[in-house]
Design a protein around this motif. Structure first.
Motif, PDB file in Angstrom:
ATOM      1  N   ARG A  43      42.227  42.602  69.402  1.00 54.65           N
ATOM      2  CA  ARG A  43      41.644  42.549  68.055  1.00 54.65           C
ATOM      3  C   ARG A  43      41.085  41.165  67.726  1.00 54.65           C
ATOM      4  NH1 ARG A  43      46.550  45.595  66.592  1.00 54.65           N
ATOM      5  NH2 ARG A  43      45.946  47.787  66.320  1.00 54.65           N
ATOM      6  N   HIS A  44      41.686  40.149  68.275  1.00 51.59           N
ATOM      7  CA  HIS A  44      41.324  38.782  67.909  1.00 51.59           C
ATOM      8  C   HIS A  44      40.402  38.113  68.926  1.00 51.59           C
ATOM      9  CE1 HIS A  44      45.360  38.812  65.537  1.00 51.59           C
ATOM     10  NE2 HIS A  44      44.375  39.375  64.861  1.00 51.59           N
ATOM     11  N   GLN A  45      39.873  38.882  69.864  1.00 53.36           N
ATOM     12  CA  GLN A  45      39.002  38.266  70.857  1.00 53.36           C
ATOM     13  C   GLN A  45      37.651  37.913  70.227  1.00 53.36           C
ATOM     14  OE1 GLN A  45      37.465  41.111  73.956  1.00 53.36           O
ATOM     15  NE2 GLN A  45      38.702  42.622  72.832  1.00 53.36           N
ATOM     16  N   PRO A  46      37.090  36.766  70.594  1.00 53.33           N
ATOM     17  CA  PRO A  46      35.774  36.384  70.066  1.00 53.33           C
ATOM     18  C   PRO A  46      34.671  37.144  70.809  1.00 53.33           C
ATOM     19  CG  PRO A  46      36.572  34.724  71.582  1.00 53.33           C
ATOM     20  CD  PRO A  46      37.688  35.725  71.454  1.00 53.33           C
ATOM     21  N   LEU A  47      33.588  37.387  70.131  1.00 57.21           N
ATOM     22  CA  LEU A  47      32.428  38.037  70.728  1.00 57.21           C
ATOM     23  C   LEU A  47      31.296  37.026  70.852  1.00 57.21           C
ATOM     24  CD1 LEU A  47      32.246  41.505  68.934  1.00 57.21           C
ATOM     25  CD2 LEU A  47      33.205  40.970  71.182  1.00 57.21           C
ATOM     26  N   LYS A  48      30.629  37.066  71.981  1.00 56.02           N
ATOM     27  CA  LYS A  48      29.481  36.202  72.212  1.00 56.02           C
ATOM     28  C   LYS A  48      28.228  37.069  72.217  1.00 56.02           C
ATOM     29  CE  LYS A  48      27.506  32.831  75.437  1.00 56.02           C
ATOM     30  NZ  LYS A  48      27.675  32.146  76.751  1.00 56.02           N
ATOM     31  N   TRP A  49      27.466  37.024  71.140  1.00 61.56           N
ATOM     32  CA  TRP A  49      26.254  37.824  71.022  1.00 61.56           C
ATOM     33  C   TRP A  49      25.081  37.115  71.692  1.00 61.56           C
ATOM     34  CZ3 TRP A  49      26.706  42.667  69.390  1.00 61.56           C
ATOM     35  CH2 TRP A  49      27.782  43.011  68.578  1.00 61.56           C
ATOM     36  N   SER A  50      24.303  37.882  72.445  1.00 66.17           N
ATOM     37  CA  SER A  50      23.128  37.310  73.107  1.00 66.17           C
ATOM     38  C   SER A  50      22.101  38.409  73.310  1.00 66.17           C
ATOM     39  CB  SER A  50      23.525  36.689  74.456  1.00 66.17           C
ATOM     40  OG  SER A  50      24.084  37.673  75.310  1.00 66.17           O
ATOM     41  N   ALA A  51      20.961  38.055  73.867  1.00 64.38           N
ATOM     42  CA  ALA A  51      19.920  39.054  74.115  1.00 64.38           C
ATOM     43  C   ALA A  51      20.428  40.099  75.101  1.00 64.38           C
ATOM     44  CB  ALA A  51      18.669  38.384  74.677  1.00 64.38           C
ATOM     45  N   CYS A  52      20.064  41.352  74.865  1.00 65.65           N
ATOM     46  CA  CYS A  52      20.488  42.447  75.737  1.00 65.65           C
ATOM     47  C   CYS A  52      19.740  42.370  77.072  1.00 65.65           C
ATOM     48  CB  CYS A  52      20.218  43.792  75.076  1.00 65.65           C
ATOM     49  SG  CYS A  52      21.080  44.029  73.506  1.00 65.65           S
ATOM     50  N   LYS A  53      20.355  42.898  78.125  1.00 68.83           N
ATOM     51  CA  LYS A  53      19.713  42.918  79.435  1.00 68.83           C
ATOM     52  C   LYS A  53      18.497  43.831  79.437  1.00 68.83           C
ATOM     53  CE  LYS A  53      23.906  41.931  82.095  1.00 68.83           C
ATOM     54  NZ  LYS A  53      24.835  42.440  83.153  1.00 68.83           N
ATOM     55  N   ALA A  58      16.264  44.457  73.437  1.00 63.16           N
ATOM     56  CA  ALA A  58      16.018  43.049  73.117  1.00 63.16           C
ATOM     57  C   ALA A  58      14.759  42.899  72.277  1.00 63.16           C
ATOM     58  CB  ALA A  58      15.903  42.244  74.412  1.00 63.16           C
ATOM     59  N   ASP A  59      13.721  43.678  72.603  1.00 61.05           N
ATOM     60  CA  ASP A  59      12.478  43.601  71.848  1.00 61.05           C
ATOM     61  C   ASP A  59      12.655  44.030  70.395  1.00 61.05           C
ATOM     62  OD1 ASP A  59      11.258  42.733  74.123  1.00 61.05           O
ATOM     63  OD2 ASP A  59      10.283  44.633  74.608  1.00 61.05           O
ATOM     64  N   SER A  60      13.635  44.869  70.134  1.00 58.57           N
ATOM     65  CA  SER A  60      13.844  45.374  68.774  1.00 58.57           C
ATOM     66  C   SER A  60      14.691  44.430  67.936  1.00 58.57           C
ATOM     67  CB  SER A  60      14.542  46.738  68.846  1.00 58.57           C
ATOM     68  OG  SER A  60      15.857  46.586  69.357  1.00 58.57           O
ATOM     69  N   GLY A  61      15.101  43.332  68.511  1.00 55.83           N
ATOM     70  CA  GLY A  61      15.982  42.419  67.787  1.00 55.83           C
ATOM     71  C   GLY A  61      17.446  42.732  67.989  1.00 55.83           C
ATOM     72  N   THR A  62      17.738  43.664  68.888  1.00 55.18           N
ATOM     73  CA  THR A  62      19.118  44.024  69.164  1.00 55.18           C
ATOM     74  C   THR A  62      19.803  42.927  69.960  1.00 55.18           C
ATOM     75  OG1 THR A  62      18.385  46.323  69.324  1.00 55.18           O
ATOM     76  CG2 THR A  62      20.610  45.838  70.068  1.00 55.18           C
ATOM     77  N   GLN A  63      21.029  42.627  69.581  1.00 58.45           N
ATOM     78  CA  GLN A  63      21.872  41.707  70.338  1.00 58.45           C
ATOM     79  C   GLN A  63      22.969  42.501  71.032  1.00 58.45           C
ATOM     80  OE1 GLN A  63      22.994  39.316  66.855  1.00 58.45           O
ATOM     81  NE2 GLN A  63      22.061  37.549  67.880  1.00 58.45           N
ATOM     82  N   CYS A  64      23.488  41.958  72.122  1.00 62.05           N
ATOM     83  CA  CYS A  64      24.548  42.628  72.858  1.00 62.05           C
ATOM     84  C   CYS A  64      25.731  41.686  73.065  1.00 62.05           C
ATOM     85  CB  CYS A  64      24.043  43.119  74.210  1.00 62.05           C
ATOM     86  SG  CYS A  64      22.966  44.574  74.105  1.00 62.05           S
ATOM     87  N   ALA A  65      26.899  42.270  73.210  1.00 63.44           N
ATOM     88  CA  ALA A  65      28.126  41.517  73.482  1.00 63.44           C
ATOM     89  C   ALA A  65      29.063  42.420  74.275  1.00 63.44           C
ATOM     90  CB  ALA A  65      28.785  41.060  72.186  1.00 63.44           C
TER      91      ALA A  65
END
Length: 507
Positions: A43-53, A58-65
């Motif tokens: 529950r407490h793990q941090p998420l690192k958001w970045s561009a999707c593969k 990615a073109d739509s502004g979607t981020q992935c983690a």
């Protein structure tokens, strides 16, 4: 299952191959003593958001983690899996309400691109209110994918007219199951809808939300209803788009596609008969159907060569299954049939892009990763419920269906890999019966989740309101068929108010 001819999904994802990741154990940290379930380290793990593969999300502004989840929720200090999620943030932080988690269907449909698809259907007010969240469910896509080395994209295959065809389908189903169990004996027992629902709830917690809204399409409605059954107090707003009968999941859910697709073929035949001069398929609905059935017999005698592939009577019904889903695709469907007829006559044919894409997806699945996604489909379906193991059960089912379902009965009643699954499900199937409020959309001519099954879901989700659309399609919110249904979803997501009663949209 979610299917449209435009995506050639067939309850499968038209996706690229994924590499194996995240199947190795990680070092466990001591869970908080105040948390009885031992999930605090997740529950407490941090998420690192970045561009999707994938370039499209990615073109739509979607981020992935990526987050870690327990392989086995009863052993939270043991082995873990990676689960990939995506996000399109609320357009106006000042008006943000919360998160809307999603599932596109399958089981085994990749979901990282779903937020972009659904965001395009939202009004500006709804887009401002939600972070839209997608997920590749465990064992799929970017989420510790199962690559069993399979060689086909779907277990759906007509057994044909003779015993040899049935025996070959039985052999192929066994081969698929054996391949996965040989490679993933420790993981397969934990790939299930109930565990995916637990993953959904863990995502909610990691994102810091007390509740989550959820929009599920096709199989995603089973996941959404299961989540509501397991975590009713954590549901904010729930949308079920094109639902099956949850009590029929999953072999019964597949079998009812037979009559539904025969009705769709008749509906198409009536349309095509009025356009005989253009397509040459027949001047009456009966003549068009006869043309289709005759084409299958011709493919049995001599497979149809087209676009570098050969279509026999075992695979040709799958083409009809794919292209007959949506009445908006009638012209494309008729054009495909015309090309197949011409190819059977030995005429030179340049296959359309959609037909070529479908043939590649289905008959050369290693090029698209569809064979990898089939492993996830198998794991979820076979991990949820037990399936008959006697070949006689399937032979009898085929013969019972054949008189009234000559095209699709031998396909949807044939052998399946679950008949050879090595272990029974670890948990009993979730019985859906609750009062959680939900908005349900259902098309009367749905070929994947027929309307009667949707009514059964509506009865078990007693707090739901049903919006019926008289059309042949599967998946309503992101279709162009019904502005009425789209408005119902957007109004509900924005206000939280369900219609006062069940409604029927105008055609």
């Amino acid at each position: 299952m979610r299917h449209t001819a435009a995506t050639t999904a067939l309850a499968l994802s038209l996706t690229t191959a994924a590499t194996m990741t995240g199947l190795l154990p990680v070092t466990a940290t001591k869970a908080s003593a105040s948390t009885a379930d031992g999930l605090d380290r997740f529950r407490h793990q941090p998420l690192k958001w970045s561009a999707c593969k994938d370039p499209k999300p990615a073109d739509s502004g979607t981020q992935c983690a990526t987050l870690k989840v327990p392989l086995d929720y009863s052993d939270p200090h043991g082995r873990t899996l990676d689960v990939a999620i995506s996000r399109i943030k609320a357009a106006d932080p000042a008006k943000r309400r919360g998160i809307l988690q999603t599932n596109p269907g399958g089981p085994g449909g990749r979901g990282l691109g779903t937020p972009a698809i659904l965001r395009a259907q939202m009004t500006p007010e709804v887009a401002a209110a939600y972070d839209v969240i997608g997920m590749d469910t465990r064992g799929l896509g970017e989420s510790s994918p199962l690559d069993c080395g399979l060689t086909r994209a779907t277990w759906l295959r007509s057994v044909g007219t003779d015993r040899a065809g049935f025996d070959e389908s039985w052999r192929m189903a066994k081969s698929d199951a054996d391949a996965c169990w040989k490679k993933y004996p420790d993981i397969l027992p934990h790939i299930s809808t109930r565990n995916i629902a637990r993953d959904v709830d863990l995502v909610r917690s990691v994102l810091g939300e007390q509740k989550t809204s959820f929009l599920g399409q096709s199989y995603g409605t089973v996941l959404g209803a299961t989540y509501a059954q397991m975590f009713p107090r954590r549901v904010d707003r729930l949308v079920l788009d094109s639902a099956p009968d949850p009590a029929a999941y999953w072999i019964g859910m597949q079998q009812v596609m037979g009559p539904a697709n025969e009705r769709a073929l008749d509906d198409f035949a009536a349309w095509a008969a009025g356009r005989h001069k253009r397509y040459g398929l027949g001047t009456t609905p009966a003549a068009v159907r006869a043309t289709v059935e005759r084409l299958i017999r011709r493919a049995e005698a001599k497979p149809i060569a087209i676009a570098g592939f050969r279509l026999d009577d075992h695979m040709l019904p799958l083409v009809l299954f794919a292209f007959g889903t949506d009445e908006a695709g009638n012209e494309e469907y008729a054009g495909v049939l015309r090309q197949l007829l011409d190819a059977a006559d030995g005429k030179p044919v340049e296959a359309t892009d959609s037909l070529r894409a479908w043939l590649t997806f289905t008959l050369r699945p290693q090029d698209t990763g569809a064979n990898v996604d089939l492993a996830a489909t198998m794991a979820i379906a076979c991990g949820d419920v037990t399936t008959p193991r006697d070949p006689g059960w399937y032979r009898k089912a085929v013969e019972r269906a054949r008189p009234t379902q000559p095209v699709f009965g031998p396909m949807v009643n044939g052998p399946v890999p679950c008949a050879f699954w090595k272990e029974k499900p670890r948990e009993e199937p979730t019985r859906i019966s609750n009062d959680v409020p939900a908005l349900q959309l259902q098309a009367t001519g749905d070929t994947r989740t027929p309307y009667d099954g949707g009514l059964a879901m509506h009865r078990t989700m007693r707090g739901s309101r049903l919006v019926t659309v008289p059309v042949r399609t599967h998946g309503l919110y992101d279709s162009s068929h019904s502005p009425c249904a789209k408005k119902a979803v957007n109004d509900y997501l924005l206000t939280g108010r369900l219609p006062d009663k069940d409604t029927i949209c105008p055609r």
